[in-house]
Scaffold this motif. Structure first.
Motif, PDB file in Angstrom:
ATOM      1  N   GLY A  14      20.284 -89.382 -34.255  1.00 22.08           N
ATOM      2  CA  GLY A  14      21.277 -88.803 -35.154  1.00 22.08           C
ATOM      3  C   GLY A  14      21.822 -89.817 -36.136  1.00 22.08           C
ATOM      4  N   THR A  15      22.040 -91.020 -35.658  1.00 23.61           N
ATOM      5  CA  THR A  15      22.524 -92.090 -36.524  1.00 23.61           C
ATOM      6  C   THR A  15      21.492 -92.425 -37.593  1.00 23.61           C
ATOM      7  N   TRP A  16      20.227 -92.449 -37.210  1.00 23.86           N
ATOM      8  CA  TRP A  16      19.165 -92.745 -38.179  1.00 23.86           C
ATOM      9  C   TRP A  16      19.155 -91.709 -39.300  1.00 23.86           C
ATOM     10  N   ILE A  17      19.345 -90.467 -38.950  1.00 20.29           N
ATOM     11  CA  ILE A  17      19.265 -89.379 -39.929  1.00 20.29           C
ATOM     12  C   ILE A  17      20.393 -89.434 -40.960  1.00 20.29           C
ATOM     13  N   VAL A  18      21.588 -89.865 -40.563  1.00 21.21           N
ATOM     14  CA  VAL A  18      22.742 -89.777 -41.466  1.00 21.21           C
ATOM     15  C   VAL A  18      23.147 -91.092 -42.126  1.00 21.21           C
TER      16      VAL A  18
END
Length: 55
Positions: A14-18
């Motif tokens: 999730g962190t990678w995506i945002v």
């Protein structure tokens, strides 16, 4: 893209995506896709980054 991230912890994926990505001109993958960046480009980055993060 999500298939490339499936081996990562959910929070990490999730962190990678945002978060901003230097190879996307400072856009997050989410914003890059919304801006029309090629899905295959983002998927390749996801695959590469996931392999590095899983190393």
């Amino acid at each position: 893209m999500l298939a490339a991230l499936r081996g990562l912890d959910g929070w990490l994926a999730g962190t990678w995506i945002v978060n901003e990505h230097p190879d996307l001109g400072g856009l997050s993958p989410r914003k890059a896709l919304a801006s029309g960046v090629n899905v295959a480009t983002v998927a390749r980055l996801a695959q590469h980054d996931a392999s590095v993060l899983n190393a």
